[in-house]
Scaffold this motif. Structure first.
Motif, PDB file in Angstrom:
ATOM      1  N   ASN A   1     -14.528  -8.737 -11.161  1.00  0.00           N
ATOM      2  CA  ASN A   1     -13.651  -7.698 -10.598  1.00  0.00           C
ATOM      3  C   ASN A   1     -12.833  -6.998 -11.679  1.00  0.00           C
ATOM      4  O   ASN A   1     -11.613  -6.821 -11.537  1.00  0.00           O
ATOM      5  CB  ASN A   1     -12.737  -8.306  -9.536  1.00  0.00           C
ATOM      6  CG  ASN A   1     -13.506  -8.843  -8.341  1.00  0.00           C
ATOM      7  OD1 ASN A   1     -14.585  -8.361  -8.011  1.00  0.00           O
ATOM      8  ND2 ASN A   1     -12.962  -9.871  -7.717  1.00  0.00           N
ATOM      9  N   TRP A   2     -13.505  -6.613 -12.734  1.00  0.00           N
ATOM     10  CA  TRP A   2     -12.924  -5.842 -13.835  1.00  0.00           C
ATOM     11  C   TRP A   2     -11.788  -6.583 -14.548  1.00  0.00           C
ATOM     12  O   TRP A   2     -10.908  -5.945 -15.171  1.00  0.00           O
ATOM     13  CB  TRP A   2     -12.402  -4.487 -13.327  1.00  0.00           C
ATOM     14  CG  TRP A   2     -13.477  -3.700 -12.658  1.00  0.00           C
ATOM     15  CD1 TRP A   2     -14.467  -2.971 -13.248  1.00  0.00           C
ATOM     16  CD2 TRP A   2     -13.691  -3.592 -11.241  1.00  0.00           C
ATOM     17  NE1 TRP A   2     -15.281  -2.411 -12.298  1.00  0.00           N
ATOM     18  CE2 TRP A   2     -14.847  -2.769 -11.072  1.00  0.00           C
ATOM     19  CE3 TRP A   2     -13.043  -4.093 -10.125  1.00  0.00           C
ATOM     20  CZ2 TRP A   2     -15.349  -2.460  -9.814  1.00  0.00           C
ATOM     21  CZ3 TRP A   2     -13.548  -3.767  -8.875  1.00  0.00           C
ATOM     22  CH2 TRP A   2     -14.686  -2.959  -8.727  1.00  0.00           C
ATOM     23  N   THR A   3     -11.789  -7.889 -14.493  1.00  0.00           N
ATOM     24  CA  THR A   3     -10.745  -8.685 -15.130  1.00  0.00           C
ATOM     25  C   THR A   3     -11.373  -9.802 -15.956  1.00  0.00           C
ATOM     26  O   THR A   3     -12.298 -10.467 -15.491  1.00  0.00           O
ATOM     27  CB  THR A   3      -9.801  -9.296 -14.076  1.00  0.00           C
ATOM     28  OG1 THR A   3      -9.243  -8.247 -13.284  1.00  0.00           O
ATOM     29  CG2 THR A   3      -8.683 -10.072 -14.747  1.00  0.00           C
ATOM     30  N   ASP A   4     -10.850  -9.978 -17.154  1.00  0.00           N
ATOM     31  CA  ASP A   4     -11.252 -11.088 -18.015  1.00  0.00           C
ATOM     32  C   ASP A   4     -10.278 -12.247 -17.852  1.00  0.00           C
ATOM     33  O   ASP A   4      -9.059 -12.044 -17.910  1.00  0.00           O
ATOM     34  CB  ASP A   4     -11.243 -10.657 -19.491  1.00  0.00           C
ATOM     35  CG  ASP A   4     -12.548 -10.006 -19.900  1.00  0.00           C
ATOM     36  OD1 ASP A   4     -12.503  -8.984 -20.591  1.00  0.00           O
ATOM     37  OD2 ASP A   4     -13.599 -10.542 -19.528  1.00  0.00           O
ATOM     38  N   TYR A   5     -10.835 -13.424 -17.680  1.00  0.00           N
ATOM     39  CA  TYR A   5     -10.030 -14.645 -17.642  1.00  0.00           C
ATOM     40  C   TYR A   5     -10.455 -15.534 -18.807  1.00  0.00           C
ATOM     41  O   TYR A   5     -11.629 -15.556 -19.181  1.00  0.00           O
ATOM     42  CB  TYR A   5     -10.206 -15.389 -16.319  1.00  0.00           C
ATOM     43  CG  TYR A   5      -9.743 -14.594 -15.118  1.00  0.00           C
ATOM     44  CD1 TYR A   5     -10.643 -13.817 -14.396  1.00  0.00           C
ATOM     45  CD2 TYR A   5      -8.411 -14.615 -14.711  1.00  0.00           C
ATOM     46  CE1 TYR A   5     -10.222 -13.079 -13.291  1.00  0.00           C
ATOM     47  CE2 TYR A   5      -7.987 -13.885 -13.615  1.00  0.00           C
ATOM     48  CZ  TYR A   5      -8.893 -13.117 -12.910  1.00  0.00           C
ATOM     49  OH  TYR A   5      -8.474 -12.379 -11.823  1.00  0.00           O
ATOM     50  N   TRP A   6      -9.475 -16.295 -19.344  1.00  0.00           N
ATOM     51  CA  TRP A   6      -9.736 -17.115 -20.523  1.00  0.00           C
ATOM     52  C   TRP A   6      -9.246 -18.534 -20.316  1.00  0.00           C
ATOM     53  O   TRP A   6      -8.217 -18.766 -19.664  1.00  0.00           O
ATOM     54  CB  TRP A   6      -9.011 -16.517 -21.740  1.00  0.00           C
ATOM     55  CG  TRP A   6      -9.524 -15.176 -22.128  1.00  0.00           C
ATOM     56  CD1 TRP A   6      -9.115 -13.968 -21.657  1.00  0.00           C
ATOM     57  CD2 TRP A   6     -10.555 -14.909 -23.069  1.00  0.00           C
ATOM     58  NE1 TRP A   6      -9.835 -12.954 -22.245  1.00  0.00           N
ATOM     59  CE2 TRP A   6     -10.727 -13.499 -23.128  1.00  0.00           C
ATOM     60  CE3 TRP A   6     -11.367 -15.703 -23.883  1.00  0.00           C
ATOM     61  CZ2 TRP A   6     -11.656 -12.889 -23.957  1.00  0.00           C
ATOM     62  CZ3 TRP A   6     -12.299 -15.095 -24.716  1.00  0.00           C
ATOM     63  CH2 TRP A   6     -12.430 -13.698 -24.744  1.00  0.00           C
ATOM     64  N   GLY A   7      -9.970 -19.458 -20.920  1.00  0.00           N
ATOM     65  CA  GLY A   7      -9.503 -20.829 -20.963  1.00  0.00           C
ATOM     66  C   GLY A   7      -8.606 -21.033 -22.163  1.00  0.00           C
ATOM     67  O   GLY A   7      -8.367 -20.106 -22.950  1.00  0.00           O
ATOM     68  N   GLN A   8      -8.109 -22.261 -22.311  1.00  0.00           N
ATOM     69  CA  GLN A   8      -7.198 -22.572 -23.411  1.00  0.00           C
ATOM     70  C   GLN A   8      -7.948 -22.828 -24.711  1.00  0.00           C
ATOM     71  O   GLN A   8      -7.363 -22.726 -25.794  1.00  0.00           O
ATOM     72  CB  GLN A   8      -6.369 -23.803 -23.055  1.00  0.00           C
ATOM     73  CG  GLN A   8      -5.383 -23.555 -21.916  1.00  0.00           C
ATOM     74  CD  GLN A   8      -4.326 -22.536 -22.277  1.00  0.00           C
ATOM     75  OE1 GLN A   8      -3.718 -22.603 -23.335  1.00  0.00           O
ATOM     76  NE2 GLN A   8      -4.106 -21.564 -21.392  1.00  0.00           N
ATOM     77  N   GLY A   9      -9.212 -23.171 -24.607  1.00  0.00           N
ATOM     78  CA  GLY A   9     -10.000 -23.405 -25.803  1.00  0.00           C
ATOM     79  C   GLY A   9     -10.196 -24.879 -26.100  1.00  0.00           C
ATOM     80  O   GLY A   9      -9.374 -25.718 -25.716  1.00  0.00           O
ATOM     81  N   THR A  10     -11.276 -25.155 -26.800  1.00  0.00           N
ATOM     82  CA  THR A  10     -11.565 -26.519 -27.241  1.00  0.00           C
ATOM     83  C   THR A  10     -12.014 -26.458 -28.696  1.00  0.00           C
ATOM     84  O   THR A  10     -12.803 -25.595 -29.088  1.00  0.00           O
ATOM     85  CB  THR A  10     -12.632 -27.179 -26.345  1.00  0.00           C
ATOM     86  OG1 THR A  10     -12.823 -28.546 -26.739  1.00  0.00           O
ATOM     87  CG2 THR A  10     -13.978 -26.469 -26.391  1.00  0.00           C
ATOM     88  N   GLN A  11     -11.484 -27.378 -29.493  1.00  0.00           N
ATOM     89  CA  GLN A  11     -11.752 -27.358 -30.930  1.00  0.00           C
ATOM     90  C   GLN A  11     -13.107 -27.989 -31.236  1.00  0.00           C
ATOM     91  O   GLN A  11     -13.416 -29.091 -30.754  1.00  0.00           O
ATOM     92  CB  GLN A  11     -10.658 -28.120 -31.682  1.00  0.00           C
ATOM     93  CG  GLN A  11     -10.885 -28.225 -33.186  1.00  0.00           C
ATOM     94  CD  GLN A  11     -10.720 -26.903 -33.898  1.00  0.00           C
ATOM     95  OE1 GLN A  11      -9.776 -26.158 -33.646  1.00  0.00           O
ATOM     96  NE2 GLN A  11     -11.648 -26.598 -34.801  1.00  0.00           N
ATOM     97  N   VAL A  12     -13.877 -27.293 -32.051  1.00  0.00           N
ATOM     98  CA  VAL A  12     -15.130 -27.826 -32.581  1.00  0.00           C
ATOM     99  C   VAL A  12     -15.019 -27.833 -34.099  1.00  0.00           C
ATOM    100  O   VAL A  12     -14.743 -26.799 -34.709  1.00  0.00           O
ATOM    101  CB  VAL A  12     -16.334 -26.968 -32.144  1.00  0.00           C
ATOM    102  CG1 VAL A  12     -17.606 -27.411 -32.883  1.00  0.00           C
ATOM    103  CG2 VAL A  12     -16.540 -27.063 -30.638  1.00  0.00           C
ATOM    104  N   THR A  13     -15.190 -29.008 -34.686  1.00  0.00           N
ATOM    105  CA  THR A  13     -15.111 -29.153 -36.133  1.00  0.00           C
ATOM    106  C   THR A  13     -16.407 -29.755 -36.643  1.00  0.00           C
ATOM    107  O   THR A  13     -16.818 -30.827 -36.182  1.00  0.00           O
ATOM    108  CB  THR A  13     -13.929 -30.038 -36.540  1.00  0.00           C
ATOM    109  OG1 THR A  13     -12.713 -29.476 -36.031  1.00  0.00           O
ATOM    110  CG2 THR A  13     -13.829 -30.148 -38.058  1.00  0.00           C
ATOM    111  N   VAL A  14     -17.047 -29.049 -37.568  1.00  0.00           N
ATOM    112  CA  VAL A  14     -18.306 -29.518 -38.142  1.00  0.00           C
ATOM    113  C   VAL A  14     -18.038 -29.869 -39.607  1.00  0.00           C
ATOM    114  O   VAL A  14     -17.784 -28.988 -40.433  1.00  0.00           O
ATOM    115  CB  VAL A  14     -19.410 -28.454 -38.041  1.00  0.00           C
ATOM    116  CG1 VAL A  14     -20.735 -29.027 -38.549  1.00  0.00           C
ATOM    117  CG2 VAL A  14     -19.543 -27.968 -36.605  1.00  0.00           C
ATOM    118  N   SER A  15     -18.070 -31.155 -39.889  1.00  0.00           N
ATOM    119  CA  SER A  15     -17.708 -31.601 -41.231  1.00  0.00           C
ATOM    120  C   SER A  15     -18.307 -32.976 -41.496  1.00  0.00           C
ATOM    121  O   SER A  15     -18.441 -33.792 -40.572  1.00  0.00           O
ATOM    122  CB  SER A  15     -16.185 -31.662 -41.371  1.00  0.00           C
ATOM    123  OG  SER A  15     -15.823 -32.211 -42.616  1.00  0.00           O
ATOM    124  N   SER A  16     -18.623 -33.217 -42.753  1.00  0.00           N
ATOM    125  CA  SER A  16     -19.116 -34.537 -43.130  1.00  0.00           C
ATOM    126  C   SER A  16     -17.976 -35.401 -43.637  1.00  0.00           C
ATOM    127  O   SER A  16     -18.195 -36.565 -44.007  1.00  0.00           O
ATOM    128  CB  SER A  16     -20.207 -34.392 -44.192  1.00  0.00           C
ATOM    129  OG  SER A  16     -19.727 -33.648 -45.301  1.00  0.00           O
TER     130      SER A  16
END
Length: 115
Positions: free
Chosen positions: A100-115
């Motif tokens: 309905n012409w509106t964007d909704y957003w979540g709070q986000g989740t962290q993704v970390t790619v590291s050795s």
């Protein structure tokens, strides 16, 4: 009011996999698209993948062949399967829903790619 809740982020080694989930709740009806964006420190938010109500998928060039987006209309949920992860995939991943012409957003989740 629409709410989005992401889950599934974490720390993974290069070459590993993660699956992100996003569940929506609230007043949602009709056609809607869902997707994922990401934002790394010091960088602009960028589109990762989007899927329309008809199942059409679009991906950022940087993730094509490695990531797969899917949705469950009964649950109003969207998923992002991430394979062959690279350090440059490190970011906060945000779920989005467009209705309905509106964007909704979540709070986000962290993704970390590291050795």
């Amino acid at each position: 009011q629409v709410q989005l809740v992401e889950s599934g982020g974490g720390l993974v080694q290069p070459g590993g996999s993660l699956r992100l989930s996003c569940a929506a709740s609230g007043s949602i009806s009709g056609f809607y698209s869902m997707g994922w964006y990401r934002q790394a420190p010091g960088k602009q938010r960028e589109l990762v993948a989007v899927i329309t109500s008809g199942g059409v998928r679009n991906y950022a060039d940087s993730v094509k062949g490695r990531f797969a987006i899917s949705r469950d209309n009964a649950k109003i949920a969207v998923y992002l399967q991430m394979n062959s992860l690279k350090p440059e995939d490190t970011a906060v991943y945000l779920c989005t829903l467009y209705v309905n012409w509106t964007d909704y957003w979540g709070q986000g989740t962290q993704v970390t790619v590291s050795s």
